[in-house]
Design an enzyme around this catalytic site. Structure first.
Site, short mmCIF file in Angstrom:
data_model
loop_
_atom_site.label_atom_id
_atom_site.label_comp_id
_atom_site.label_asym_id
_atom_site.label_seq_id
_atom_site.Cartn_x
_atom_site.Cartn_y
_atom_site.Cartn_z
CB THR A 212 24.14 76.62 -4.62
OG1 THR A 212 23.19 77.14 -5.54
CG2 THR A 212 23.67 76.26 -3.25
NE ARG A 240 14.14 77.36 -9.55
CZ ARG A 240 15.12 77.17 -8.97
NH1 ARG A 240 15.72 77.85 -8.28
NH2 ARG A 240 15.74 75.78 -9.20
CB VAL A 241 11.12 78.63 -3.83
CG1 VAL A 241 12.02 78.22 -2.96
CG2 VAL A 241 10.56 79.77 -3.46
N GLY A 242 13.91 77.03 -5.26
CA GLY A 242 14.49 75.81 -5.58
C GLY A 242 14.49 75.05 -4.54
CG ASP A 243 17.72 72.08 -4.38
OD1 ASP A 243 17.69 73.24 -5.21
OD2 ASP A 243 18.76 71.29 -4.00
CB THR A 263 25.13 72.50 -5.44
OG1 THR A 263 24.98 73.29 -6.62
CG2 THR A 263 26.20 71.52 -5.68
N GLY A 264 22.72 71.89 -7.57
CA GLY A 264 22.36 71.47 -8.89
C GLY A 264 21.24 71.92 -9.34
N GLY A 266 17.91 72.45 -9.21
CA GLY A 266 16.83 72.23 -7.86
C GLY A 266 15.30 71.64 -8.31
N1 ASP Z 1 20.01 73.97 -6.39
C1 ASP Z 1 19.97 75.62 -6.55
C2 ASP Z 1 18.59 75.78 -7.27
O1 ASP Z 1 17.93 75.24 -8.01
C3 ASP Z 1 21.01 75.81 -7.81
C4 ASP Z 1 22.06 75.58 -7.79
O2 ASP Z 1 22.79 74.45 -6.84
O3 ASP Z 1 22.91 75.55 -8.60
O4 ASP Z 1 18.03 76.95 -6.95
#
Ligand code: ASP
Length: 347
Positions: A212, A240-243, A263-264, A266
């Site tokens: 990300t 699916r929607v992330g953070d 990032t991580g 989500g």
């Molecule tokens: N945070 C992002 C999500 O969950 C993915 C990522 O940062 O690796 O969509």
């Protein structure tokens, strides 16, 4: 000059002095931090050639953002310039090179927030907008809304004249292989569950190099901004929607506290409201940027098993980039032009 005259001059000059006071409160400093994702990024798994590609691209993006800030551009312009470069690089999980969904296509999320006004724009589930960060900015600046998704968001993108592409533009061989590998693993682990959707808390596959992208900046007017763009997580299912596009979870900015891009994994960042939590710890507890980000990433997130990291900046130009995963592609550039790009623990 008589005393009376001096008093008269002071009296006449007072409105002028008051008018410039807010400007004097600003440091005039510029600073920028960027990330290209956190995860299981280990030196032993990286070839020197690939590592160089990452470092070069991060450096290019940093320099581009710095150039905008140095020329008197806004923090919003700087982070947009950075993120467009990273979205167009196949190395990162955003725009071209985004990870693929369970159905094998790219579905992109992005958000941007203006620390001065508190306005924000977010988009999710895009499949044909070349630069999702630019659409997030359009939502913020040219619509009465904060978040737009899917087909509606894409209609808006066409109306605003943004560049549209076929979904195939985003796909790369690397991401296709990653998807295949994860799906085979999943099939082996639970042969019957392939069509039943992901377990609600399926762990982040550790052989994936996420990626990300995000940026936070301070401009010479004292304004902060944050932006983030992603393809989400490999093998994600059913809308699916992330953070990232959730304001306060993956992206947040207010001049009074800080600008944050995460990032991580989500799902954890959404439930922990990570980006806003950093700002709240600064506002309510009076923590420094460093202390607030450390507490959120290395204590609160870790306690619930949330893997990842973030970049953050405050109005003094302090920068924090903590992560609790093996590595995080990241870099910063300070007012005096000194800069650094890092991938692993301390290099
Ligand atoms: N945070 C992002 C999500 O969950 C993915 C990522 O940062 O690796 O969509």
């Amino acid at each position: 000059m008589g005393l009376l005259m001096q008093k008269l001059i002071l009296f006449l000059a007072l409105p002028v002095l008051l008018a410039v006071t807010p400007a004097l409160a600003q440091t005039g400093k510029i600073a920028l931090a960027i990330h290209g994702g956190a995860g299981m990024i280990l030196k032993e798994n990286m070839s020197p050639a690939l590592e160089k590609q990452y470092r070069d691209k991060l450096s290019e993006a940093l320099q581009a953002g710095y150039k905008v800030l140095k020329a008197g551009g806004t923090s919003l312009d700087a982070i947009s310039a950075v993120i467009v470069i990273l979205e167009e690089s196949p190395l990162f999980n955003a725009g071209k090179g985004a990870v693929l969904t369970n159905e094998g296509r790219a579905e992109l999320d992005a958000a941007i927030m203006d620390g001065k006004t508190g306005l924000a724009g977010a988009v999710a589930g895009l499949t044909t907008v070349k630069n999702p960060i630019l659409l997030a900015r359009q939502v913020m600046e040219h619509s009465p809304h904060v978040m737009m998704i899917g087909g509606g968001a894409e209609k808006f993108a066409r109306e605003r004249g943004l560049e549209m592409v076929d979904n195939a533009y985003f796909r790369t061989d690397t991401r296709e292989q990653q998807l295949k590998k994860i799906q085979e693993k999943e099939k082996k682990a639970a042969p019957d569950s392939q069509d039943k959707g992901a377990a609600p808390l399926a762990p982040r596959p550790d052989d994936d190099k996420f990626g990300t992208v995000g940026a936070v900046a301070l401009d010479q007017f004292g304004n902060l901004a944050a932006g983030t763009s992603t393809g989400g997580m490999t093998n994600k299912r059913y809308g699916r929607v992330g953070d990232v596009p959730i304001i306060g979870a993956g992206t947040y900015a207010r001049n009074e506290t800080c600008a944050v891009s995460c990032t991580g994994h989500g799902e954890f960042f959404i439930r922990q409201v990570v980006a806003y939590d950093v700002a709240a710890l600064m506002a309510y507890k009076g923590l420094s940027l460093q202390a607030a980000t450390e507490e959120v990433v290395n204590q609160k997130l870790k306690q619930i098993g949330g893997e990842g990291g973030l970049i953050a900046i405050d109005q003094q130009g302090n920068i924090a980039m903590p992560f609790n995963s093996a590595g995080m592609y990241r870099g910063y550039i300070r007012d005096d032009g000194s800069w650094k790009v890092m991938i692993y623990g301390n290099e």
